[in-house]
Scaffold this motif. Structure first.
Motif, mmCIF file in Angstrom:
data_model
loop_
_atom_site.group_PDB
_atom_site.id
_atom_site.type_symbol
_atom_site.label_atom_id
_atom_site.label_comp_id
_atom_site.label_asym_id
_atom_site.label_seq_id
_atom_site.Cartn_x
_atom_site.Cartn_y
_atom_site.Cartn_z
ATOM 1 N N GLY A 102 0.920 -1.027 -0.563
ATOM 2 C CA GLY A 102 0.065 -0.315 0.193
ATOM 3 C C GLY A 102 0.939 1.237 0.040
ATOM 4 N N VAL A 103 1.918 1.040 0.318
ATOM 5 C CA VAL A 103 3.008 2.140 0.142
ATOM 6 C C VAL A 103 3.872 2.067 -0.608
ATOM 7 C CG1 VAL A 103 4.824 3.289 1.752
ATOM 8 C CG2 VAL A 103 2.604 2.438 2.797
ATOM 9 N N ALA A 104 4.442 0.526 -1.098
ATOM 10 C CA ALA A 104 5.388 0.681 -2.260
ATOM 11 C C ALA A 104 5.509 0.640 -3.326
ATOM 12 C CB ALA A 104 5.847 -0.993 -1.693
ATOM 13 N N HIS A 105 3.500 -0.193 -4.036
ATOM 14 C CA HIS A 105 3.249 0.399 -5.187
ATOM 15 C C HIS A 105 3.219 1.725 -5.496
ATOM 16 C CE1 HIS A 105 2.076 -3.609 -5.387
ATOM 17 N NE2 HIS A 105 2.636 -3.710 -5.414
ATOM 18 N N PRO A 106 2.195 2.940 -4.992
ATOM 19 C CA PRO A 106 2.490 4.289 -5.202
ATOM 20 C C PRO A 106 3.406 4.936 -5.741
ATOM 21 C CG PRO A 106 0.922 3.298 -3.335
ATOM 22 C CD PRO A 106 1.193 2.293 -3.431
ATOM 23 N N LEU A 107 4.705 4.637 -4.435
ATOM 24 C CA LEU A 107 5.855 5.803 -5.247
ATOM 25 C C LEU A 107 6.300 5.004 -6.326
ATOM 26 C CD1 LEU A 107 7.356 5.387 -1.385
ATOM 27 C CD2 LEU A 107 6.125 7.177 -2.589
ATOM 28 N N ALA A 108 6.077 3.176 -6.327
ATOM 29 C CA ALA A 108 6.736 2.362 -7.926
ATOM 30 C C ALA A 108 6.295 3.283 -9.035
ATOM 31 C CB ALA A 108 7.013 1.338 -7.709
ATOM 32 N N HIS A 109 4.489 3.470 -9.001
ATOM 33 C CA HIS A 109 3.496 3.309 -9.679
ATOM 34 C C HIS A 109 4.261 5.388 -9.955
ATOM 35 C CE1 HIS A 109 0.418 5.290 -12.387
ATOM 36 N NE2 HIS A 109 0.292 6.018 -11.208
ATOM 37 N N ALA A 110 4.809 6.207 -9.264
ATOM 38 C CA ALA A 110 4.729 7.500 -9.171
ATOM 39 C C ALA A 110 6.271 7.522 -10.525
ATOM 40 C CB ALA A 110 4.691 8.282 -7.989
ATOM 41 N N HIS A 111 7.321 6.754 -9.681
ATOM 42 C CA HIS A 111 8.394 6.531 -10.200
ATOM 43 C C HIS A 111 8.758 5.953 -11.896
ATOM 44 C CE1 HIS A 111 12.827 5.973 -10.711
ATOM 45 N NE2 HIS A 111 12.698 4.576 -11.487
ATOM 46 N N ILE A 112 7.302 5.466 -12.177
ATOM 47 C CA ILE A 112 7.410 4.692 -13.407
ATOM 48 C C ILE A 112 7.122 6.384 -14.438
ATOM 49 C CG2 ILE A 112 5.590 3.656 -15.614
ATOM 50 C CD1 ILE A 112 6.611 1.354 -13.110
ATOM 51 N N GLN A 113 6.547 6.448 -14.274
ATOM 52 C CA GLN A 113 5.265 7.794 -14.677
ATOM 53 C C GLN A 113 6.154 9.307 -15.110
ATOM 54 O OE1 GLN A 113 2.181 7.910 -16.214
ATOM 55 N NE2 GLN A 113 2.547 5.361 -15.260
ATOM 56 N N VAL A 114 7.220 9.313 -13.509
ATOM 57 C CA VAL A 114 8.162 9.876 -14.201
ATOM 58 C C VAL A 114 9.252 9.560 -14.901
ATOM 59 C CG1 VAL A 114 10.068 11.339 -12.805
ATOM 60 C CG2 VAL A 114 8.006 10.792 -11.279
ATOM 61 N N GLU A 115 10.070 8.518 -14.870
ATOM 62 C CA GLU A 115 10.127 7.850 -16.280
ATOM 63 C C GLU A 115 9.762 8.597 -17.345
ATOM 64 O OE1 GLU A 115 13.907 7.031 -15.840
ATOM 65 O OE2 GLU A 115 13.436 8.259 -13.949
ATOM 66 N N LEU A 116 9.055 8.401 -17.542
ATOM 67 C CA LEU A 116 8.392 8.146 -18.691
ATOM 68 C C LEU A 116 8.446 9.455 -19.365
ATOM 69 C CD1 LEU A 116 5.235 5.517 -18.285
ATOM 70 C CD2 LEU A 116 7.545 5.267 -19.799
ATOM 71 N N ALA A 117 7.842 10.273 -18.610
ATOM 72 C CA ALA A 117 7.823 11.291 -18.605
ATOM 73 C C ALA A 117 9.693 12.367 -18.861
ATOM 74 C CB ALA A 117 6.869 13.116 -17.554
ATOM 75 N N ARG A 118 10.146 11.695 -18.607
ATOM 76 C CA ARG A 118 12.404 12.320 -18.346
ATOM 77 C C ARG A 118 12.161 11.425 -20.068
ATOM 78 N NH1 ARG A 118 16.437 9.550 -14.588
ATOM 79 N NH2 ARG A 118 17.286 10.873 -15.312
ATOM 80 N N LEU A 119 11.659 10.299 -20.796
ATOM 81 C CA LEU A 119 11.683 9.721 -22.135
ATOM 82 C C LEU A 119 10.892 11.486 -23.530
ATOM 83 C CD1 LEU A 119 10.435 6.826 -21.800
ATOM 84 C CD2 LEU A 119 13.509 7.159 -21.937
ATOM 85 N N MET A 120 9.995 11.818 -22.939
ATOM 86 C CA MET A 120 9.675 12.544 -23.700
ATOM 87 C C MET A 120 10.216 13.933 -23.699
ATOM 88 S SD MET A 120 6.884 11.775 -25.217
ATOM 89 C CE MET A 120 7.566 13.325 -26.540
ATOM 90 N N VAL A 121 10.810 14.487 -22.158
ATOM 91 C CA VAL A 121 11.777 15.647 -22.164
ATOM 92 C C VAL A 121 13.239 16.116 -23.399
ATOM 93 C CG1 VAL A 121 12.985 17.251 -20.532
ATOM 94 C CG2 VAL A 121 10.600 15.759 -20.345
ATOM 95 N N ALA A 122 13.464 14.012 -23.107
ATOM 96 C CA ALA A 122 14.801 14.244 -23.755
ATOM 97 C C ALA A 122 14.677 13.803 -25.920
ATOM 98 C CB ALA A 122 15.176 12.829 -23.180
ATOM 99 N N LYS A 123 13.529 13.486 -25.510
ATOM 100 C CA LYS A 123 12.636 13.363 -27.581
ATOM 101 C C LYS A 123 12.793 14.976 -27.849
ATOM 102 C CE LYS A 123 9.558 10.945 -30.679
ATOM 103 N NZ LYS A 123 8.612 10.537 -30.218
#
Length: 386
Positions: free
Chosen positions: A280-301
């Motif tokens: 209940g704590v770890a999954h929301p953090l992991a989900h947010a981390h994934i969204q951030v990494e996807l956004a970083r790819l978009m910025v780099a592109k």
């Protein structure tokens, strides 16, 4: 397709991260709450050459592109000490001057951008028009060897720290009489230009202002470019880097928040176990981390496309990068606060102080709704909705 940074870019990232961590979020919050500016960080970043990474070498800069400037923006934010003026001065103003200024203007202004001694803000938004340059009411009229500017602007960042402001006004075409955008480099101490500070619910050393132009007179050579024809392309040259660097800064802020939360949840024990061991704590953090990494790819592109001179594609991707990063940042900060429980709302734990800025990121410099309108119309073939 290459997802790796060059060695020079990685070295830049590591060096800026090191600098940012020496100042950190406590410094950032202390300056903001004292009503002071983060001058020490700005000056040191300037001395190390980080502020001028995207300025051509012939004018004293690093000769890089928006990719390098985005790295600087992201890593300072990831250390908890973002510099908003990196967006408005090097990303917007310097890019406009470099791409569309006359040779004399480039020689006159770019060295100051490169060494950080010149801070320039950007004024397009108006109380009644927002950022719709078709509806801007600020106008400029030629009067001999001067231009006279009349109008008002709102939500202009950092005017009190800047020597000049790039003003987007409308000017009559001498052939058709129709109004079209023109950009001027206006001194912030020009007679007739007055400022009114806006009180914001955002923890930041940079302030927001309402600007009034009461027949402000500026020399003819403050018109950026050879003539008014440079206005529209110059405007778009600045807006794409703005979106990219804002997106990079949002990604950095998200990384900072998640790093704080991860450290806390791995060390905070309740009922004999770290709270991060609970899904209940770890999954929301992991989900947010994934969204951030996807956004970083978009910025780099988006940055890579801009640096390659593919402006149309860069514009599309810059908007999507801005959307993705703003959503990811808001999610990351909210998730980090929740993971901290009651501690998340204290200044000491350094995450609630990010709430105002991340919420504003979904509104400025272009709202999420306008980006969705843009994507629906231009990428998905839907009729214009506004």
């Amino acid at each position: 397709m290459d997802f790796d940074y060059t060695q020079e870019q990685q070295d830049l990232r590591d060096a800026v991260a090191k600098l940012g961590k020496r100042y950190g979020h406590e410094y950032f919050v202390r300056k903001a709450k004292a009503g002071e500016h983060s001058d020490e960080l700005w000056n040191e970043a300037a001395k190390l050459g980080y502020l001028g990474v995207s300025v051509p070498e012939e004018f004293g800069g690093g000769g890089g592109g928006i990719t390098e400037l985005a790295i600087v923006c992201e890593e300072l934010a990831a250390a908890g000490a973002p510099l908003l003026l990196l967006v408005v001065s090097p990303a917007i103003a310097a890019t406009i001057v470099n791409r569309h200024g006359t040779r004399a203007q480039r020689e006159r202004w770019l060295p100051g951008f490169a060494d950080g001694t010149r801070k320039v803000c950007f004024a397009i938004t108006e109380p009644d028009a927002g950022s719709n340059f078709h509806k801007l009411s600020t106008v400029a009229k030629r009067d001999g060897d001067e231009y006279v500017i009349t109008g008002r602007k709102v939500y202009i960042s950092g005017v009190d720290e800047c020597s000049q402001v790039v003003v987007v006004a409308r000017m009559a075409d001498e052939r058709t009489g129709k109004l079209k955008p023109a950009l001027f480099m206006v001194p912030t101490d020009a007679p007739g230009l007055t400022l009114s500070k806006l009180e914001m619910e955002i923890v930041s050393p940079e302030n927001q202002f309402l600007l009034f132009f009461d027949e402000v007179r500026v020399p003819a050579d403050t018109l950026i470019g050879e003539d008014a024809e440079a206005g529209l392309p110059a405007l778009f040259s600045g807006l794409n880097p703005e979106r990219i660097t804002v997106a990079a800064m949002a990604c950095g802020t998200a990384r900072y928040a998640l790093d704080r939360a991860s450290t806390y949840t791995a060390s905070r024990s309740v009922w004999g176990r770290p709270i991060g061991s609970h899904q209940g704590v770890a999954h929301p953090l992991a989900h947010a981390h994934i969204q951030v990494e996807l956004a970083r790819l978009m910025v780099a592109k988006a940055a890579a496309l801009y640096d390659a001179g593919r402006d149309l594609e860069a514009g599309v991707n810059a908007n999507m990068a801005k959307y993705a990063s703003a959503e990811a940042s808001a999610l990351a900060v909210d998730t980090a606060i929740q993971a901290h429980g009651g501690n998340g709302m204290t200044t000491e734990y350094g995450v609630a102080t990010l709430l105002g800025a991340t919420r504003a990121g979904r509104i400025a410099p272009v709202s999420r709704e306008m980006i969705l309108n843009f994507v629906a119309q231009h990428l998905m073939g839907q009729e214009k909705s506004y």
